[in-house]
Every structure is written in structure tokens, then in C-alpha cells.
Scaffold this motif. Sequence first.
Motif, PDB file in Angstrom:
ATOM      1  N   PHE A  50      -9.601   9.545   1.306  1.00 62.31           N
ATOM      2  CA  PHE A  50      -8.764   8.858   0.328  1.00 62.31           C
ATOM      3  C   PHE A  50      -9.561   8.644  -0.952  1.00 62.31           C
ATOM      4  CE2 PHE A  50      -7.067   7.325   4.475  1.00 62.31           C
ATOM      5  CZ  PHE A  50      -5.904   8.071   4.425  1.00 62.31           C
ATOM      6  N   TYR A  99      -9.147   6.569  -3.520  1.00 63.45           N
ATOM      7  CA  TYR A  99      -9.363   5.235  -4.073  1.00 63.45           C
ATOM      8  C   TYR A  99      -9.798   4.260  -2.974  1.00 63.45           C
ATOM      9  CZ  TYR A  99      -6.795   7.351  -7.886  1.00 63.45           C
ATOM     10  OH  TYR A  99      -6.402   8.192  -8.887  1.00 63.45           O
ATOM     11  N   PRO A 100     -10.417   3.173  -3.364  1.00 64.45           N
ATOM     12  CA  PRO A 100     -10.839   2.201  -2.339  1.00 64.45           C
ATOM     13  C   PRO A 100      -9.627   1.611  -1.620  1.00 64.45           C
ATOM     14  CG  PRO A 100     -11.854   1.709  -4.462  1.00 64.45           C
ATOM     15  CD  PRO A 100     -10.820   2.750  -4.719  1.00 64.45           C
ATOM     16  N   LEU A 101      -9.833   1.297  -0.358  1.00 62.49           N
ATOM     17  CA  LEU A 101      -8.802   0.637   0.437  1.00 62.49           C
ATOM     18  C   LEU A 101      -9.383  -0.651   0.987  1.00 62.49           C
ATOM     19  CD1 LEU A 101      -7.457   3.720   2.438  1.00 62.49           C
ATOM     20  CD2 LEU A 101      -6.594   2.795   0.292  1.00 62.49           C
ATOM     21  N   VAL A 102      -8.598  -1.710   0.889  1.00 62.65           N
ATOM     22  CA  VAL A 102      -9.100  -3.014   1.352  1.00 62.65           C
ATOM     23  C   VAL A 102      -7.998  -3.740   2.124  1.00 62.65           C
ATOM     24  CG1 VAL A 102      -8.543  -4.165  -0.845  1.00 62.65           C
ATOM     25  CG2 VAL A 102     -10.300  -5.112   0.638  1.00 62.65           C
ATOM     26  N   SER A 161     -12.150  -0.687   3.945  1.00 62.36           N
ATOM     27  CA  SER A 161     -12.184   0.373   4.955  1.00 62.36           C
ATOM     28  C   SER A 161     -12.534   1.724   4.341  1.00 62.36           C
ATOM     29  CB  SER A 161     -10.834   0.466   5.665  1.00 62.36           C
ATOM     30  OG  SER A 161      -9.830   0.902   4.772  1.00 62.36           O
ATOM     31  N   ASN A 162     -12.374   1.819   3.040  1.00 61.13           N
ATOM     32  CA  ASN A 162     -12.656   3.101   2.383  1.00 61.13           C
ATOM     33  C   ASN A 162     -13.198   2.812   0.982  1.00 61.13           C
ATOM     34  OD1 ASN A 162     -12.428   6.026   2.060  1.00 61.13           O
ATOM     35  ND2 ASN A 162     -10.856   5.528   0.564  1.00 61.13           N
ATOM     36  N   THR A 197      -8.722   1.897 -11.477  1.00 58.49           N
ATOM     37  CA  THR A 197      -7.703   1.367 -10.562  1.00 58.49           C
ATOM     38  C   THR A 197      -8.100  -0.001 -10.020  1.00 58.49           C
ATOM     39  OG1 THR A 197      -8.745   2.368  -8.640  1.00 58.49           O
ATOM     40  CG2 THR A 197      -7.011   3.649  -9.714  1.00 58.49           C
ATOM     41  N   VAL A 198      -7.090  -0.677  -9.523  1.00 61.49           N
ATOM     42  CA  VAL A 198      -7.346  -1.865  -8.720  1.00 61.49           C
ATOM     43  C   VAL A 198      -6.488  -1.736  -7.463  1.00 61.49           C
ATOM     44  CG1 VAL A 198      -5.671  -3.222 -10.052  1.00 61.49           C
ATOM     45  CG2 VAL A 198      -7.336  -4.393  -8.646  1.00 61.49           C
ATOM     46  N   THR A 199      -7.145  -1.922  -6.324  1.00 53.97           N
ATOM     47  CA  THR A 199      -6.452  -1.852  -5.036  1.00 53.97           C
ATOM     48  C   THR A 199      -6.309  -3.260  -4.488  1.00 53.97           C
ATOM     49  OG1 THR A 199      -7.451   0.280  -4.556  1.00 53.97           O
ATOM     50  CG2 THR A 199      -6.509  -0.915  -2.698  1.00 53.97           C
ATOM     51  N   TYR A 200      -5.082  -3.615  -4.097  1.00 59.02           N
ATOM     52  CA  TYR A 200      -4.836  -4.898  -3.465  1.00 59.02           C
ATOM     53  C   TYR A 200      -4.498  -4.667  -2.002  1.00 59.02           C
ATOM     54  CZ  TYR A 200      -4.294  -6.632  -8.241  1.00 59.02           C
ATOM     55  OH  TYR A 200      -4.488  -6.957  -9.552  1.00 59.02           O
TER      56      TYR A 200
END
Lengths: 233, 398
Positions: free
Chosen positions: B23, B25-28, B48-49, B109-112
Motif C-alpha cells: 500500500f 500510503y500509511p495505514l493506521v 500497520s503500514n 496525505t493524511v491518513t485517519y
Amino acid sequence: MKNSILKIVTLIICIYSRSLDCEAQVIDNKVNIYAEYIIGIFHGKELIEEKNFIYPSLYNNLKDIDGISLKWLYKNHQHISLGINVILLQASNWEYTGHSEYHGSKIKMQSISPTIQFHSKFSETNIFNRGRVFIEIGPTVGLSKLTLSNPLFDIQNEKDAVSIPMKSNDIFYGLTGNVGLEWAITQLIGIYITYSLQFNWVTSKLYNDNQFTSSQLGIGIIMKFKKDKRYFY
Amino acid sequence: MSKTNWILILLITVISCNEQNEFEYPLVFTGDVINITDTSATFTAKISNPGKYPILESGFIWGVHSNDNYGIKIRNEGIPDGVYALQTNYKLLPGKTYYVRAYVLTESTVTYGREVTFNSLEGQVELGKWSLIINDGFDNSGRFVSVESSFTINDTTYFATYGSLYCFSHISNTFSFVLANPILLHADISVVFNGYVYIFHYNAFYRFDPKSKSFNKLSVLNEDVARINGSGFLINDKIYIGLGEGSSKFWKYIITEDSWQQIASFPGSVRRNAFNFSINNVGYIGGGFNFHKFSTKSDFWCYNPENDQWIRKENLPIVNEDMFDLVGDNTENFGYCFYKNKLYEYNPVFNIWGKMADLNNNRNLGYPHLFAVKDKIYLMASKYDDNNRYFIMWVYEK
């Protein structure tokens, strides 16, 4: 699932009725192929706890599992057969009170397991002429394909639209143990039931389970090949 | 082919079926909230990523509004590896539902993570109380009708009215007339900086020296429209002004340079007489009305000079009212607005309005004016009795 069971039972009855005029004694054979329908459940805690982090489990909150397996075994000892088992399962109906993360999500699992079977000795005369009790064990490696129904993340990009991860293919590995009973209906066909226990390790970026345990109940048919015939001249 | 070869082929087939989960982008994941007390809670998360791009920042965003990208942030020190947990950085308000999301920020990006809710424990809310300090103050000049703006220096609050300046001593609780000057007509914005008072009049600031009682005109705002009934606030050495009838433009006056710069225009509808204040280097604008359309406003906005951005905040808690007498001001940490005996407190941390103690008053208040001195809120208003004009003043404190 009911339809599948009905089809299998109908098939078994047909095969059995065709074999009513067969000889009473069956001949031992070397190669068995097992085809099975499986239903099961996952066991384990509904919440994953890792240090302070607490999150609902994916596998342990999936309420329905069903699938099929195909197993090939070669008898190379009077008590031991070796072979390979291929299992296809699907799991769905995720439920956990107060949460909706994986509602509607589905998992398809494909696994392969080199299997060693310890079974009762073939007998020419008594119940073990047609019947067999067995225990199997083997390592398992497989692929778990998760399809989410709702996004788990919100990824925002000022410029472009970002595709949110909705699928994950994850390898799992572990051990599988089976116990079962089989019964030869004809020289070629038999039926069997098994109870299986699987323990697997897995890692994924879309869920937090590190392992899962499932037990399964299976019913199926056996096709018997390579008769162990001995001719006395 | 031997059995071993068959097994190997099958294993390779299974493994090769694995489409790699790379993936971009970061995953949280946002974990459950733990250790909830009456004042704090602990948030948990797991990355997780990490994604392909460097992570610039991570932590939690939380508050009393769902999916609020401008909520309260708690940042990790450094970049965590996997699981992280952080404690709330502000005291919880009692009896509220809170929303928490873990986030990870990269350059683009921002991951929520999922939004998790929790409830704070029930508790007592301090509503404060009103006290009457001046009743039937006689306005013998007849000019003390409407206060346009006020400012406080030491223990004295000054009131700019239609062309006049009055002062009120908080020590002796007495009013006195200071001076009259046409500059004080439409003196809608006045702020204190380094002992001087900056009063805006039509198109320029005038620096008022309270010692010599003199006015000094500063550089002129080059605009076609004279600003009347506008709004403004002081942040550091800059005064931000705008609105008034007919314009949504906003400007920044840099006191130390005596210069003007245009900033982002107000994104809400044009209005006059909006109340305004600044708290912790953020400016706020609320209420006001459109004279031509004869409509009042209940929206509330903040301006952050750091990114030159206006953000809409929680609406004023007053609806379906004419709101022409809506007034507001702030203490160090809270904003306040007053309307028809009701006082509302704005908490800028949680972006929430709360109703405070009502003013116990059964008279019609004319031209109410709200001003704050330290932690106290004062309300001054006028009234008519037997054709004589009086003023009346209360103080609110918690």
C-alpha cells in the motif's frame, strides 16, 4: 449451505443404493481421494490486545465458515498414508457488538497441507474391512483473501483522489489436525466424516490478528484407487 | 515426477498467488480508548503500514465533534514503530461524548483511522454568577447611549461612544468623561498595544496616548470603501480588520511597521457589527447582520494567521432570533457572547459553546456592551426612565 449438504447426501444415497448388490468384502487399496464439504467456526478472543492497543479481531468475529477440501492420500504402510490436502474456505458475517469495522467483509482462504494419516489397519473380515478410523496431522500454508465492504481508513490528499485499500491477500501458515471415520460402500466409493482443528499464524495490514484458530466439521466421499490385489497361482 | 516435486509445485503456486500488499500510503488503526478518568483518557493506535513516503507526523485528533479535521491534536515525539499510546492533552469536560481518530501525516496525505467514541464521566459544570455593580447611573451628558468599542488600561476601562470617550475606574466603580473627538465616531475597533490605543476610524488607525490624551493618525488603508461597523482583533503586533457593510476583504495592520497587507478574505457572508476577539493567537468573528437584507448571522469563524486560513467553527447557540443586540468579548482562555440575558461561553480548545448563568434582569436593555477585564466579564447597557437616560452594569465571574 443446506443445498450443498442435500446434494452430498443425495449423492451418497445414490452411490450406496447402486452398491447394494456388491460383494460383502472390499479389497484394500493404495490411493484414496477425498472430497469434502466443510462448515466451521473460529475460536479465540473477540478483541486483539497488543501492548495498550485494543482492536476487534477480524477472524474471531466471523460467524460463518464453509468450503470444500480435496485430499489425495497414498498408503505406504498398513497404518500410515501420506498425501496432500487442498482446502478452500470462505468466511463471512462479521459481528461484534458496538463495532462495524468489518461488517459485510468476506474472506476466502486457500490452503494446502502435506498430510500424514495414521489409520486403523485394514482387515479382510471384520468391521475394519469397510471401516477405518484415522488421525491426520500436517503443516498448512495458505492464502487469505480479504475483501472489505467499508473502508477502514480515510486517506486525504490535497491534489489527487486516493484509492483506499479494500483488499488484502495474506499468507498464513500453521498446523492442521483431523480425526475421522470412513466407511467403504463399494470397492470404489466410500463416505467419511472428519473433525478438524487448524491453528495458523497470519499478518496483515488491514487487520490486527496475528493468529487464528478454527475447527471444522466435514462430510465427504472417498474414491478408492489402486487396489492392493495379490494373486495366488 | 516424485511426490516431493508435486508438493513443491503446489507450495510455489500458493505463494505466487499472493498479490503483494504494497500500500502506497500509511495505514493506521485507532484502538479503543483506555484509562478514562474524570479528567483524562489514553488513546491507542497502531501503524500497520508505513507507506512509501516519509511520515512527518503522527498522533491523534480528538474533540467533541465527529470527523473534525480541525480538532485537538496530540502529536507523537518522533515516529513510532507500530503501536503507540498518548494521553489527552486537555482536561476532559464532564458528561460529553468525544471522538478520536489516529492520524499519520506525510507530505501529501493524511491518513485517519476509524473514529472511536467515548464518554467522559458526569460532573459539575461551573456556571458562574452575575453581580450588579452599578444601577441607575445617570447619563447627564446624554451621549452615553451606545458604546462602539472599549479598551482597558491597568484598572481603567475606556468607552468610545458617538464621538466621546468615557472611562470607568474598577477601583472606585465610578465613571467619568474623558474627551470628545470626531475620531471616536464609528470607533468600532480599538486595541491596546504597548500602552497605546489603536482606534480605527473610516480608513486608518489613530494611535491614542492615554497620558497626553492625544491622537496620532497612522498610515491609511488604501481602499475605496470606508470601513464602518467592521470587525477586528489583535494578534501579537498585528491588528486584523475587515467586514463592515459591503466588503468581505480583510487586512492586516502591522503596528511595528505602520503598514497594511491584505489577507485571505472572510469566507462567510458580508456583515456588519460582528463581534470579535482573539484567543491564543487565533482571531474569532461571530454574529453580525446584513443591513440591506435585514438578516442576522449565527455563524462563527476563526482566522489563523499562521496559515492565513479561515475555518468555520461551531455556530452560535442562538437561533431564530433577531440578534441585533448580540455582543461578545473574551477572557484569556474563553470567548463569550451575550444575548437577551443569556451568556454563552466559547471553549476554543473543544470548539464548543456552553450556556452559563443567566442574567437576572427583567428590564429591556438598550445597546448592551460586553467587555472583559482579566477573568471577569462586564455587561453595560442603557435604559430610559421618565425621559432620563441611565446606564447599568453587571459583572460576571466564575
